[in-house]
Design a protein around this motif. Structure first.
Motif, PDB file in Angstrom:
ATOM      1  N   ARG A  98       0.815  -1.205   0.000  1.00 36.89           N
ATOM      2  CA  ARG A  98       0.000   0.000   0.000  1.00 36.89           C
ATOM      3  C   ARG A  98       0.856   1.265   0.000  1.00 36.89           C
ATOM      4  N   MET A  99       1.975   1.232  -0.708  1.00 36.34           N
ATOM      5  CA  MET A  99       2.802   2.421  -0.855  1.00 36.34           C
ATOM      6  C   MET A  99       2.058   3.481  -1.668  1.00 36.34           C
ATOM      7  N   SER A 100       2.426   4.719  -1.467  1.00 37.47           N
ATOM      8  CA  SER A 100       1.987   5.762  -2.388  1.00 37.47           C
ATOM      9  C   SER A 100       2.886   5.709  -3.618  1.00 37.47           C
ATOM     10  N   GLU A 102       4.400   8.186  -4.910  1.00 37.89           N
ATOM     11  CA  GLU A 102       5.571   9.006  -4.631  1.00 37.89           C
ATOM     12  C   GLU A 102       6.622   8.216  -3.851  1.00 37.89           C
ATOM     13  N   GLU A 103       6.163   7.453  -2.848  1.00 33.17           N
ATOM     14  CA  GLU A 103       7.091   6.636  -2.070  1.00 33.17           C
ATOM     15  C   GLU A 103       7.708   5.548  -2.944  1.00 33.17           C
ATOM     16  N   ALA A 104       6.909   4.930  -3.812  1.00 33.23           N
ATOM     17  CA  ALA A 104       7.425   3.903  -4.712  1.00 33.23           C
ATOM     18  C   ALA A 104       8.491   4.478  -5.636  1.00 33.23           C
ATOM     19  N   ARG A 106      10.491   6.986  -4.982  1.00 38.68           N
ATOM     20  CA  ARG A 106      11.721   7.216  -4.205  1.00 38.68           C
ATOM     21  C   ARG A 106      12.480   5.911  -3.989  1.00 38.68           C
ATOM     22  N   VAL A 107      11.757   4.850  -3.662  1.00 39.46           N
ATOM     23  CA  VAL A 107      12.411   3.562  -3.393  1.00 39.46           C
ATOM     24  C   VAL A 107      12.998   2.979  -4.678  1.00 39.46           C
ATOM     25  N   THR A 111      10.261   7.173 -11.743  1.00 35.70           N
ATOM     26  CA  THR A 111       8.821   7.406 -11.629  1.00 35.70           C
ATOM     27  C   THR A 111       8.070   6.320 -12.385  1.00 35.70           C
ATOM     28  N   GLU A 125       3.860  -1.767  -4.739  1.00 34.41           N
ATOM     29  CA  GLU A 125       5.049  -2.259  -4.046  1.00 34.41           C
ATOM     30  C   GLU A 125       6.273  -1.779  -4.806  1.00 34.41           C
ATOM     31  N   SER A 127      10.903  -1.817  -4.774  1.00 38.39           N
ATOM     32  CA  SER A 127      12.223  -2.090  -4.243  1.00 38.39           C
ATOM     33  C   SER A 127      13.187  -1.364  -5.186  1.00 38.39           C
TER      34      SER A 127
END
Length: 218
Positions: A98-100, A102-104, A106-107, A111, A125, A127
């Motif tokens: 359940r990432m956003s 934006e967070e995905a 960054r990880v 984009t 998800e 990585s």
């Protein structure tokens, strides 16, 4: 068997796709300029002309490219024909994360692209270098195309070239294998393509839906 007989046998067995006559003429002109000894000239010209036209046909004809891709690499995916494959596959797996977005990003370090008509994914998800997005009946994975492949695909029938996205459709269930040879799962029908250094795996049951979604992914 002498060279003449070998060339005749090659000509009878080779299956050459249609080639543009102007391309054939250009190849023959180039071959004619190859410096060889006079007594071998005609034989070598015939051999080189046939070989060059065959290779040109392989490079230009999408269905033949699809056949070649069955044992080559498609972005970060390698395809390996190994005979008959699984007869059935489970439903398209969801993405529980359940990432956003934006967070995905960054990880993963890039984009993620989205199919425009599907809107916000139900699951995300990520990585480093990898993002998975999920909707009902659709799973889209995207990852950096690197020197080494990320996945192998094994056990399937012939691939189908999809010119709309310059990708390939895996129409039957197949083993999805990580490069360390761990079988991840049996995957269902999947469209694979590459764009701007990113490989995309769009898994859904219907080929027309997959092509439409892939064409609208940005």
């Amino acid at each position: 068997m002498n060279l003449d007989d070998e060339l005749r046998a090659l000509g009878r067995s080779a299956v050459v796709p249609p080639v543009d006559p102007e391309l054939t003429a250009a190849v023959l002109t180039r071959v004619a300029a190859v410096p060889v000894r006079r007594r071998l000239r005609d034989r070598w010209r015939a051999f080189l002309a046939g070989l060059c036209v065959l290779l040109a046909g392989l490079a230009l004809t999408p269905p033949v490219r699809a056949t070649v891709a069955e044992w080559l690499r498609i972005g970060g995916v390698e395809a390996h024909p190994v005979g008959t494959g699984p007869s059935t596959a489970p439903p398209v797996p969801g993405v529980p994360g359940r990432m956003s977005l934006e967070e995905a990003a960054r990880v993963a370090g890039f984009t993620p692209a989205l199919p425009r008509e599907l809107g916000t994914p139900k699951g995300v998800e990520a990585s480093p270098g990898f993002v998975a997005l999920g909707w009902d009946g659709v799973r889209l994975e995207q990852f950096r195309s690197t020197v080494d492949p990320v996945y192998w695909k094994k056990n399937y029938t012939a691939l189908e070239y999809v010119p709309a996205v310059e990708g390939y459709w895996f129409g039957t269930p197949h083993e999805l294998v990580l490069v360390d040879k761990r079988i991840v799962r049996i995957a269902g029908p999947t469209l694979v393509w590459e764009r701007s250094g990113v490989t995309y795996r769009l898994e859904t049951a219907d080929k027309a839906d997959a092509i439409r979604l892939a064409a609208g992914t940005s």
